[in-house]
Design a protein around this motif. Structure first.
Motif, PDB file in Angstrom:
ATOM      1  N   ALA A   1      47.368  37.380  36.294  1.00  0.00           N
ATOM      2  CA  ALA A   1      46.431  36.449  36.920  1.00  0.00           C
ATOM      3  C   ALA A   1      46.924  36.043  38.303  1.00  0.00           C
ATOM      4  CB  ALA A   1      46.239  35.217  36.036  1.00  0.00           C
ATOM      5  N   TYR A   2      48.233  35.781  38.419  1.00  0.00           N
ATOM      6  CA  TYR A   2      48.779  35.424  39.736  1.00  0.00           C
ATOM      7  C   TYR A   2      48.604  36.580  40.730  1.00  0.00           C
ATOM      8  CZ  TYR A   2      50.918  30.830  38.866  1.00  0.00           C
ATOM      9  OH  TYR A   2      51.116  29.496  38.631  1.00  0.00           O
ATOM     10  N   ARG A   3      48.758  37.804  40.235  1.00  0.00           N
ATOM     11  CA  ARG A   3      48.591  38.955  41.143  1.00  0.00           C
ATOM     12  C   ARG A   3      47.141  39.056  41.642  1.00  0.00           C
ATOM     13  NH1 ARG A   3      52.397  41.484  37.857  1.00  0.00           N
ATOM     14  NH2 ARG A   3      50.806  42.446  36.544  1.00  0.00           N
ATOM     15  N   GLN A   4      46.185  38.837  40.720  1.00  0.00           N
ATOM     16  CA  GLN A   4      44.766  38.862  41.107  1.00  0.00           C
ATOM     17  C   GLN A   4      44.470  37.731  42.111  1.00  0.00           C
ATOM     18  OE1 GLN A   4      41.905  40.660  40.039  1.00  0.00           O
ATOM     19  NE2 GLN A   4      43.157  42.170  38.960  1.00  0.00           N
ATOM     20  N   LEU A   5      45.100  36.588  41.873  1.00  0.00           N
ATOM     21  CA  LEU A   5      44.924  35.451  42.785  1.00  0.00           C
ATOM     22  C   LEU A   5      45.403  35.807  44.183  1.00  0.00           C
ATOM     23  CD1 LEU A   5      44.342  32.432  43.360  1.00  0.00           C
ATOM     24  CD2 LEU A   5      46.609  31.901  42.464  1.00  0.00           C
ATOM     25  N   ASP A   6      46.610  36.394  44.257  1.00  0.00           N
ATOM     26  CA  ASP A   6      47.155  36.772  45.563  1.00  0.00           C
ATOM     27  C   ASP A   6      46.235  37.757  46.281  1.00  0.00           C
ATOM     28  OD1 ASP A   6      49.303  35.125  45.228  1.00  0.00           O
ATOM     29  OD2 ASP A   6      50.652  36.693  44.477  1.00  0.00           O
ATOM     30  N   ALA A   7      45.699  38.711  45.519  1.00  0.00           N
ATOM     31  CA  ALA A   7      44.819  39.718  46.124  1.00  0.00           C
ATOM     32  C   ALA A   7      43.563  39.056  46.694  1.00  0.00           C
ATOM     33  CB  ALA A   7      44.437  40.772  45.085  1.00  0.00           C
ATOM     34  N   ALA A   8      42.996  38.116  45.932  1.00  0.00           N
ATOM     35  CA  ALA A   8      41.778  37.436  46.397  1.00  0.00           C
ATOM     36  C   ALA A   8      42.064  36.613  47.647  1.00  0.00           C
ATOM     37  CB  ALA A   8      41.224  36.545  45.285  1.00  0.00           C
ATOM     38  N   ILE A   9      43.234  35.974  47.680  1.00  0.00           N
ATOM     39  CA  ILE A   9      43.595  35.165  48.854  1.00  0.00           C
ATOM     40  C   ILE A   9      43.749  36.051  50.086  1.00  0.00           C
ATOM     41  CG2 ILE A   9      45.416  33.721  49.867  1.00  0.00           C
ATOM     42  CD1 ILE A   9      45.864  32.614  47.013  1.00  0.00           C
TER      43      ILE A   9
ATOM     44  N   PHE B   1      39.538  30.663  43.660  1.00  0.00           N
ATOM     45  CA  PHE B   1      39.353  29.312  43.116  1.00  0.00           C
ATOM     46  C   PHE B   1      39.262  29.346  41.593  1.00  0.00           C
ATOM     47  CE2 PHE B   1      36.368  25.920  41.860  1.00  0.00           C
ATOM     48  CZ  PHE B   1      37.064  24.815  42.318  1.00  0.00           C
ATOM     49  N   GLN B   2      38.501  30.311  41.075  1.00  0.00           N
ATOM     50  CA  GLN B   2      38.303  30.397  39.630  1.00  0.00           C
ATOM     51  C   GLN B   2      39.570  30.853  38.915  1.00  0.00           C
ATOM     52  OE1 GLN B   2      35.473  29.484  37.776  1.00  0.00           O
ATOM     53  NE2 GLN B   2      37.063  29.637  36.212  1.00  0.00           N
ATOM     54  N   ILE B   3      40.231  31.843  39.485  1.00  0.00           N
ATOM     55  CA  ILE B   3      41.485  32.302  38.866  1.00  0.00           C
ATOM     56  C   ILE B   3      42.495  31.154  38.850  1.00  0.00           C
ATOM     57  CG2 ILE B   3      43.411  33.936  39.005  1.00  0.00           C
ATOM     58  CD1 ILE B   3      41.532  35.838  40.542  1.00  0.00           C
ATOM     59  N   TYR B   4      42.570  30.458  39.965  1.00  0.00           N
ATOM     60  CA  TYR B   4      43.506  29.337  40.065  1.00  0.00           C
ATOM     61  C   TYR B   4      43.205  28.274  39.013  1.00  0.00           C
ATOM     62  CZ  TYR B   4      46.481  25.893  42.239  1.00  0.00           C
ATOM     63  OH  TYR B   4      47.466  24.976  42.477  1.00  0.00           O
ATOM     64  N   ASP B   5      41.916  28.009  38.816  1.00  0.00           N
ATOM     65  CA  ASP B   5      41.496  27.031  37.819  1.00  0.00           C
ATOM     66  C   ASP B   5      41.908  27.475  36.415  1.00  0.00           C
ATOM     67  OD1 ASP B   5      39.973  24.507  37.750  1.00  0.00           O
ATOM     68  OD2 ASP B   5      38.631  25.599  36.411  1.00  0.00           O
TER      69      ASP B   5
ATOM     70  N   HIS C   1      32.108  34.777  36.343  1.00  0.00           N
ATOM     71  CA  HIS C   1      32.627  33.789  37.291  1.00  0.00           C
ATOM     72  C   HIS C   1      31.837  33.776  38.586  1.00  0.00           C
ATOM     73  CE1 HIS C   1      36.748  33.490  35.168  1.00  0.00           C
ATOM     74  NE2 HIS C   1      35.886  32.603  34.732  1.00  0.00           N
ATOM     75  N   GLN C   2      31.349  34.946  38.999  1.00  0.00           N
ATOM     76  CA  GLN C   2      30.537  34.998  40.217  1.00  0.00           C
ATOM     77  C   GLN C   2      29.316  34.078  40.053  1.00  0.00           C
ATOM     78  OE1 GLN C   2      30.438  35.376  43.156  1.00  0.00           O
ATOM     79  NE2 GLN C   2      28.228  35.321  43.494  1.00  0.00           N
TER      80      GLN C   2
ATOM     81  N   HIS D   1      39.376  30.280  22.711  1.00  0.00           N
ATOM     82  CA  HIS D   1      39.140  31.705  22.969  1.00  0.00           C
ATOM     83  C   HIS D   1      38.120  31.928  24.074  1.00  0.00           C
ATOM     84  CE1 HIS D   1      41.676  32.482  19.558  1.00  0.00           C
ATOM     85  NE2 HIS D   1      40.955  31.619  18.869  1.00  0.00           N
ATOM     86  N   LYS D   2      38.267  31.138  25.131  1.00  0.00           N
ATOM     87  CA  LYS D   2      37.457  31.328  26.326  1.00  0.00           C
ATOM     88  C   LYS D   2      37.976  32.566  27.053  1.00  0.00           C
ATOM     89  CE  LYS D   2      34.855  27.500  27.007  1.00  0.00           C
ATOM     90  NZ  LYS D   2      33.488  27.422  27.504  1.00  0.00           N
ATOM     91  N   ASN D   3      37.106  33.213  27.764  1.00  0.00           N
ATOM     92  CA  ASN D   3      37.518  34.352  28.566  1.00  0.00           C
ATOM     93  C   ASN D   3      38.045  33.860  29.915  1.00  0.00           C
ATOM     94  OD1 ASN D   3      36.867  37.150  27.370  1.00  0.00           O
ATOM     95  ND2 ASN D   3      35.162  35.838  26.724  1.00  0.00           N
ATOM     96  N   THR D   4      39.317  34.123  30.163  1.00  0.00           N
ATOM     97  CA  THR D   4      39.955  33.703  31.410  1.00  0.00           C
ATOM     98  C   THR D   4      40.860  34.824  31.905  1.00  0.00           C
ATOM     99  OG1 THR D   4      41.947  32.827  30.366  1.00  0.00           O
ATOM    100  CG2 THR D   4      40.073  31.312  30.554  1.00  0.00           C
ATOM    101  N   TYR D   5      41.276  34.716  33.163  1.00  0.00           N
ATOM    102  CA  TYR D   5      42.202  35.713  33.710  1.00  0.00           C
ATOM    103  C   TYR D   5      43.533  35.743  32.959  1.00  0.00           C
ATOM    104  CZ  TYR D   5      38.992  37.050  37.330  1.00  0.00           C
ATOM    105  OH  TYR D   5      37.895  37.559  37.989  1.00  0.00           O
ATOM    106  N   PRO D   6      44.172  34.588  32.702  1.00  0.00           N
ATOM    107  CA  PRO D   6      45.439  34.652  31.956  1.00  0.00           C
ATOM    108  C   PRO D   6      45.277  35.252  30.558  1.00  0.00           C
ATOM    109  CG  PRO D   6      45.228  32.528  33.039  1.00  0.00           C
ATOM    110  CD  PRO D   6      43.909  33.223  33.201  1.00  0.00           C
TER     111      PRO D   6
END
Lengths: 298, 298
Positions: A257-265, A217-221, A177-178, A244-249
């Protein structure tokens, strides 16, 4: 009541869109090619990347003149190329984008490849045509090439394809994602900083913000793809899971995924606090965090 | 006995090839992407465009240092991208290029699109990494984008596709070729002139040479497709006719095409005579005309 970011967007979005349309319309060259490029660029979208550039200039009290719009527009040209190629049958094979037929569905596959090539190339031309100092032009074109090229976005695209049907680790997913989305968001912030002649220390902290913001942004997407409908998004959804894409969820469930999003924010907000102590305004950038990362889908 | 151009090529070709391989090998980023880019760049080819840059520097007594190689290499990176995309199934659908499988036949269509995207983007990065003055970097990157983009090469590509199965006039065919191959050859000469700090008058005459040389080059390429074998060319031949492509031999017969070729060569040679009066050496450029335009296929 409208937020400061919403007022800012209202003020600049139509100017930016006009700039994009007139830039492409005024190019010489083959008519169908121009139509195909205009079709995808004019389809709208949130214009997050160019808006980041404009916002940073505003927060740094740099006048938003024609040259700033040009640099912002060049990034949207380049971003749109990546969407057109991404949608191709050999890639994600998507039929809808920004609520309309994808470029290859409308113009055929050959023209879509070439429309993407044209947009990518003219993004550099667009910077070259400004009245900015040569040193700024050279800096921006070099940075854009690095962010978008085989050490940046294109590398992320390939990693994404190679990673399909494999279980990536969190570290691998972050690296992917980076490159795929982070690099261009990082460039947006960098370009805004260069145009505003920020100090090295400010640029370094802005880079930290960009990294956290890009991740959020990416996690949210990824989350949106799971929880939203095609109508809300203007493109196909629930595709990541079925392909079978690799995603946070996929990797850690929706709650994870929501927890990772909160941490990034939180991290992004911490960078903004530092930037404020360094003398920048941060209301608009903070608004981006609110608007794009915290918004909950009903 | 070897001609001056052959000695020049022997001296510089392996340095240029080493530069290209080491440039790509030293990029960070996804492994498969690097392999795919290297595969097509390392396949050889005549390197006409970068050699033109090097030759002009030599004729102008500009030292051929690492920066000159970088600018020459960047053009070959960009040219190779155009070949990869051109060979795609949705475009010319070719299986062979430079005597080996085309990129998509070897790596699949998705990677081939992305390898092309990566090469195009990193061509600008390659110029940005030099130690040239910012003004020269900005000038070269802008000119490259204009020559390769939707007012240049990409426009020619689209015109070529749109013109299939239609009878173009000679004027339309010339316009198509001016974009499709002429623009990058013109850029080669321009870049050599910029690196050599030629005068405006020299640059203007070099541009005249480039236009005539580019035309001769394209007519010759059209003729080769008719009169040569797949083994000689390392790619499929006799394709233009079977696909009703617009070419000089199609439009005016083989004899007519040879006559147009001779006329273009005469014009190019006249420009070289003028350049010589302006103080440039022209042996190498004259050698290009001999080698690429006058050579008869047995």
């Amino acid at each position: 009541m409208k937020s400061e970011l919403e007022r800012f967007q209202l003020q600049h979005l139509s100017v930016l869109n006009d700039y994009l349309e007139s830039y492409l319309s005024n190019l010489n060259g083959e008519r169908t090619l121009k139509d195909a490029m205009l079709y995808s660029v004019s389809a709208g979208g949130k214009r997050i990347r160019p808006m980041l550039i404009l916002a940073i200039c505003c927060e740094s009290r740099r006048k938003i003149d024609k040259d700033v719009y040009a640099v912002a527009a060049s990034l949207e040209l380049l971003h749109t190329y990546s969407l057109i190629h991404d949608d191709l049958p050999e890639m994600d094979n998507d039929d809808l984008r920004r609520g309309q037929l994808t470029n290859h569905k409308k113009f055929g596959q050959a023209i879509a490849v070439l429309a993407g090539d044209g947009l990518l190339t003219t993004a550099f031309e667009c910077i070259g045509k400004t009245n900015l100092d040569d040193s700024i032009k050279a800096t921006l074109m070099s940075a854009l090439a690095k962010a978008a090229g085989p050490q940046g976005m294109v590398s992320g695209q390939v990693a994404d394809i190679q990673g399909e049907n494999k279980q990536l680790t969190l570290a691998q997913l972050q690296e992917l994602h980076q490159c795929k989305t982070g690099a261009l968001i990082d460039y947006s912030c960098y370009a805004g900083g260069v145009l505003s002649a920020l100090s090295a220390a400010q640029q370094a902290e802005l880079h930290q913000f960009a990294m956290s913001f890009g991740l959020a942004f990416q996690i949210y997407d990824d989350i949106l793809d799971v929880v939203s409908t095609e109508k809300q998004m203007g493109k196909a959804v629930h595709k990541d899971q079925s392909e079978h894409k690799n995603t946070y969820p996929e990797l850690m469930g929706l709650d994870g995924a929501y927890r990772q999003l909160d941490a990034a924010i939180l991290k992004a907000q911490a960078s903004l606090d530092i930037l404020e102590k360094m003398g920048m305004k941060t209301e608009l950038l903070s608004g981006f965090l609110d608007y794009f990362a915290r918004r909950k889908i009903k």
